[in-house]
Motif scaffolding. Sequence first.
Motif, PDB file in Angstrom:
ATOM      1  N   ARG A   1     -21.953 -40.625 -26.037  1.00 57.31           N
ATOM      2  CA  ARG A   1     -22.734 -39.623 -25.307  1.00 57.31           C
ATOM      3  C   ARG A   1     -22.294 -39.621 -23.847  1.00 57.31           C
ATOM      4  O   ARG A   1     -22.050 -40.655 -23.253  1.00 57.31           O
ATOM      5  CB  ARG A   1     -24.229 -39.958 -25.417  1.00 57.31           C
ATOM      6  CG  ARG A   1     -25.141 -38.882 -24.853  1.00 57.31           C
ATOM      7  CD  ARG A   1     -26.553 -38.941 -25.476  1.00 57.31           C
ATOM      8  NE  ARG A   1     -26.513 -38.744 -26.918  1.00 57.31           N
ATOM      9  CZ  ARG A   1     -26.359 -37.556 -27.520  1.00 57.31           C
ATOM     10  NH1 ARG A   1     -26.257 -36.466 -26.792  1.00 57.31           N
ATOM     11  NH2 ARG A   1     -26.316 -37.472 -28.819  1.00 57.31           N
ATOM     12  N   ASP A   2     -22.198 -38.420 -23.277  1.00 56.24           N
ATOM     13  CA  ASP A   2     -21.750 -38.298 -21.901  1.00 56.24           C
ATOM     14  C   ASP A   2     -22.776 -38.875 -20.934  1.00 56.24           C
ATOM     15  O   ASP A   2     -23.977 -38.860 -21.195  1.00 56.24           O
ATOM     16  CB  ASP A   2     -21.512 -36.811 -21.573  1.00 56.24           C
ATOM     17  CG  ASP A   2     -20.915 -36.622 -20.190  1.00 56.24           C
ATOM     18  OD1 ASP A   2     -21.549 -35.944 -19.360  1.00 56.24           O
ATOM     19  OD2 ASP A   2     -19.823 -37.162 -19.936  1.00 56.24           O
ATOM     20  N   LYS A   3     -22.271 -39.387 -19.810  1.00 53.94           N
ATOM     21  CA  LYS A   3     -23.145 -39.984 -18.799  1.00 53.94           C
ATOM     22  C   LYS A   3     -24.056 -38.951 -18.157  1.00 53.94           C
ATOM     23  O   LYS A   3     -25.166 -39.239 -17.761  1.00 53.94           O
ATOM     24  CB  LYS A   3     -22.291 -40.610 -17.676  1.00 53.94           C
ATOM     25  CG  LYS A   3     -21.857 -42.027 -17.957  1.00 53.94           C
ATOM     26  CD  LYS A   3     -21.363 -42.684 -16.679  1.00 53.94           C
ATOM     27  CE  LYS A   3     -19.867 -42.492 -16.516  1.00 53.94           C
ATOM     28  NZ  LYS A   3     -19.278 -43.427 -15.546  1.00 53.94           N
ATOM     29  N   HIS A   4     -23.526 -37.744 -17.975  1.00 55.14           N
ATOM     30  CA  HIS A   4     -24.255 -36.777 -17.153  1.00 55.14           C
ATOM     31  C   HIS A   4     -24.900 -35.651 -17.954  1.00 55.14           C
ATOM     32  O   HIS A   4     -25.919 -35.120 -17.566  1.00 55.14           O
ATOM     33  CB  HIS A   4     -23.310 -36.149 -16.127  1.00 55.14           C
ATOM     34  CG  HIS A   4     -22.566 -37.173 -15.312  1.00 55.14           C
ATOM     35  ND1 HIS A   4     -23.157 -37.878 -14.289  1.00 55.14           N
ATOM     36  CD2 HIS A   4     -21.303 -37.628 -15.391  1.00 55.14           C
ATOM     37  CE1 HIS A   4     -22.263 -38.708 -13.767  1.00 55.14           C
ATOM     38  NE2 HIS A   4     -21.137 -38.571 -14.420  1.00 55.14           N
TER      39      HIS A   4
ATOM     40  N   LEU B   1     -15.872 -42.327 -19.141  1.00 58.97           N
ATOM     41  CA  LEU B   1     -16.513 -42.992 -20.282  1.00 58.97           C
ATOM     42  C   LEU B   1     -15.648 -44.081 -20.918  1.00 58.97           C
ATOM     43  O   LEU B   1     -15.974 -44.593 -21.978  1.00 58.97           O
ATOM     44  CB  LEU B   1     -16.845 -41.945 -21.373  1.00 58.97           C
ATOM     45  CG  LEU B   1     -17.854 -40.866 -20.967  1.00 58.97           C
ATOM     46  CD1 LEU B   1     -17.966 -39.806 -22.059  1.00 58.97           C
ATOM     47  CD2 LEU B   1     -19.229 -41.483 -20.706  1.00 58.97           C
TER      48      LEU B   1
ATOM     49  N   GLU C   1     -15.854 -37.866 -12.807  1.00 57.18           N
ATOM     50  CA  GLU C   1     -17.009 -36.977 -12.666  1.00 57.18           C
ATOM     51  C   GLU C   1     -16.518 -35.539 -12.606  1.00 57.18           C
ATOM     52  O   GLU C   1     -16.111 -35.068 -11.560  1.00 57.18           O
ATOM     53  CB  GLU C   1     -17.753 -37.260 -11.359  1.00 57.18           C
ATOM     54  CG  GLU C   1     -18.513 -38.559 -11.376  1.00 57.18           C
ATOM     55  CD  GLU C   1     -19.038 -38.897  -9.987  1.00 57.18           C
ATOM     56  OE1 GLU C   1     -19.496 -40.014  -9.806  1.00 57.18           O
ATOM     57  OE2 GLU C   1     -18.958 -38.025  -9.083  1.00 57.18           O
TER      58      GLU C   1
ATOM     59  N   GLU D   1     -26.570 -34.290 -21.306  1.00 51.62           N
ATOM     60  CA  GLU D   1     -27.253 -34.758 -22.516  1.00 51.62           C
ATOM     61  C   GLU D   1     -26.630 -34.332 -23.823  1.00 51.62           C
ATOM     62  O   GLU D   1     -26.560 -35.100 -24.784  1.00 51.62           O
ATOM     63  CB  GLU D   1     -28.669 -34.171 -22.482  1.00 51.62           C
ATOM     64  CG  GLU D   1     -29.665 -35.046 -21.853  1.00 51.62           C
ATOM     65  CD  GLU D   1     -30.830 -35.296 -22.801  1.00 51.62           C
ATOM     66  OE1 GLU D   1     -31.877 -35.666 -22.300  1.00 51.62           O
ATOM     67  OE2 GLU D   1     -30.647 -35.121 -24.029  1.00 51.62           O
TER      68      GLU D   1
ATOM     69  N   ARG E   1     -17.107 -47.131 -22.444  1.00 43.56           N
ATOM     70  CA  ARG E   1     -18.142 -46.990 -23.476  1.00 43.56           C
ATOM     71  C   ARG E   1     -17.579 -46.691 -24.849  1.00 43.56           C
ATOM     72  O   ARG E   1     -18.327 -46.521 -25.806  1.00 43.56           O
ATOM     73  CB  ARG E   1     -19.106 -45.876 -23.091  1.00 43.56           C
ATOM     74  CG  ARG E   1     -19.810 -46.163 -21.794  1.00 43.56           C
ATOM     75  CD  ARG E   1     -20.890 -45.141 -21.530  1.00 43.56           C
ATOM     76  NE  ARG E   1     -21.490 -45.357 -20.235  1.00 43.56           N
ATOM     77  CZ  ARG E   1     -22.574 -44.745 -19.815  1.00 43.56           C
ATOM     78  NH1 ARG E   1     -23.172 -43.869 -20.611  1.00 43.56           N
ATOM     79  NH2 ARG E   1     -23.045 -44.993 -18.611  1.00 43.56           N
TER      80      ARG E   1
END
Lengths: 244, 282, 263
Positions: free
Chosen positions: B94-97, B70, B232, B99, B73
């Motif tokens: 907010r995390d990419k993966h 992140l 990831e 919610e 971002r």
Amino acid sequence: MSLLRGRGLGLEIHLAGWDFDAAIAELAARLSERPDFYRGTSATAIAGETPPSPEQLDVLRETLASAGIELHGVRQRVLKLSDSARSLVADFAGARADIAERRKRGEASVRRTNAAPAAPAPALQLAPPAPGTLYHVGTLRGGQALHHPGNIVVVGDVNPGTELVATGDIVVFGRLLGVAHAGAQGDDTAKVYALHLQATQLRIATCIALDEDRAHDASEPEVAFVRDGRIAIAPFSKVAEVAG
Amino acid sequence: MAMHQPVPDEVAAPAAVKLGRAIVITSGKGGVGKTTTTANLGTALAQRGARVALVDADVGLRNLDIVLGLESRVKFHLLDVLEEKAALDEALVRDKHSESLVLLAAAQAREKEEVDTDRMRALIAALRERCDYVLIDCPAGIELGFKNAIAGADEAIVVCTPEVSAVRDVDRVVGLLGNRFKPQLIINRLRPQLVKKGKMLSVEDVNAILRLPLLGVIADEPEIIITTNKGEPLALRRDGETANAYHTIAARVAGEDVPAPAPELRESLMDKLGSFFGGRRA
Amino acid sequence: MAGRRIVVTSGKGGVGKTTTTANLGAALAKRGLRVVLVDADIGLRNLDLVLGLEKRIVFDLVEVAEGRCQLRQALIKDKRFESLAILPAAQTRDKDAMTESQFEAIVAQAAEQADYVLIDCPAGIEGGFRNAVAGATEAIVVTTPEVSAIRDADRVVGKLNDRRLPMRLIVNRLRPEMVRTGDMLSVEDVCEILAIELLGIVPDDAEVIDTTNRGEPIVLDPTARLAAIYEKIARRLEGEMVPFTSFDAQGFLGRIIGALKAG
């Protein structure tokens, strides 16, 4: 530390850390707040690093007398343990050189013996009140230290990286893996007891010993003591009769 | 709606907010996997539907954002919020993966001394009002950074590798934490083959000194470095030993009574060959 | 002439500062140089453990600073290397137990009787780091080829630049197979990002964990791959131009094909 402390047997006047004249002024002020409260009691002055001079003592005596307090005596506060433990001609570097020599001759630093330590000589005169024992329940972890003018009892383990320094004995009801220094002010009759004695380093008075025998896994309680100027360890079952 | 009787004051008052749990992930020793654990445990909890906030308390040496992928971002960081230059909502990424996972990144070009402990405590309290879990990634060491990271937390997870220096440092930290934080242990980077050969400390060796309740054991896997570099977290996967270990740990943290994960001692083909030919592998 | 004072630092914890300090120190001592290793990680000391000397600690760095003992009383001579000694950190104290100038004075004193003083720096960039760096005139930055480690090393390089300390880089725990599959940064990548002179490349080796646990620096084992590597680093530190070991994992066949393509 606050100047005045009431104890069961009288008043304590803690002079350590105070400029003497300031202490007298403060004492006079406190006493004048409650003029007759302490009348008839006795007091002990507890000095810090420097004991008061005779002139200073006279001033103190008079100040107290005007409030009806009798100055009973003067005691000196015990030196900070770590200072005494270190400065006590404890040239541990010398002890280390000795260990190096012994290693060259093939002698282990710590002797394991089955002989009991000699029973201490009976006291011929009234011994001063025994110093308190610090009683700690719980495991001590690396980086923690207990320094106490008296004996230390730990119910729990003493992890590596921990330091116990006592003027008296050390008793660990658990595993002793850290450093223990008993008799830190020169008492070489002090002992170290543990359910599982595998200290990183043992020190009694000015003797120091490393447990080179890494394979040793004590399966029974042991006690370490000084014999012939060196630290020896014996199974506790063999020395249980030594009450001390 | 008919009113049968006057409504008592208590009912009119809003319901008490259920505070989330604030857990600091710490170790004393650097490089044992605190950040990776924070990212993966946070991901695993979020995958279970919990609202999770991750806080990187390593001011000046921030890494949690990289591990989550992140870093591009992040607009505002921890110090911006503490100094009221930005609102908490603006800083949370907010995390990419997952919610329900958000990140509050540390500042990179600032110093730990600039963090005000009381404000940090208040920040964590604010996060607890809107999340089920606040996981705080603690910096290495036991200096101010450590003290600020534990401010506001009331639980701790300590991470340790099966190495004597790590055990030494973790023991120190557990001593400093005291009982208040109810620390639990994750042993990271275990290599069961080496343990079997007597070339690495076992779980028992480690916990003989630390004596902590064991949350889980995670084996060393090259995958972990790869996924860290890629941003990831492994816990995103549904299979694989490490991913499963993190999911199990998350379940235990959530209070489920599942057994702690422990890597099995599977003998690999290479080990069999090695022992057949004898001697060390190059 | 007083010895060189080198701080071994990284920013990120766990990348191998202590292992590097111990092994590099041992390698230098093997060459007959007088080496003093100083553990600056007050409260979290490990250098003694890694060298197997933890049981022999009587006095520590803080006690020297407080004047409770002489430096020479606190130094522990390593039984295996004639000219190697370590000054352990305190365990029951905190990093604010010493000031930068106190630390600097002790390191300077140690350097009077040594060819090299290597300072094992704590992780991070807080007070402990500042103390450690205060004692040094040069730096070795240790990093692994991982993004987080490099980022932290970069921060440290910046701070060392501010103090104008000459520095060189050791890339630790390289895994050539992962570099080949693109899953790990190469040494070239790392050097390009950090832009400081390379001192050494140390591959990942499972043996190191075991030897560390047993308190035996890997340099003790002449057959160990890493022993040769640390010896090369020692020689480079002494000014010799030693070529870097190639960790190209292409293998024999790969190199032939490469050569053929090159024509």
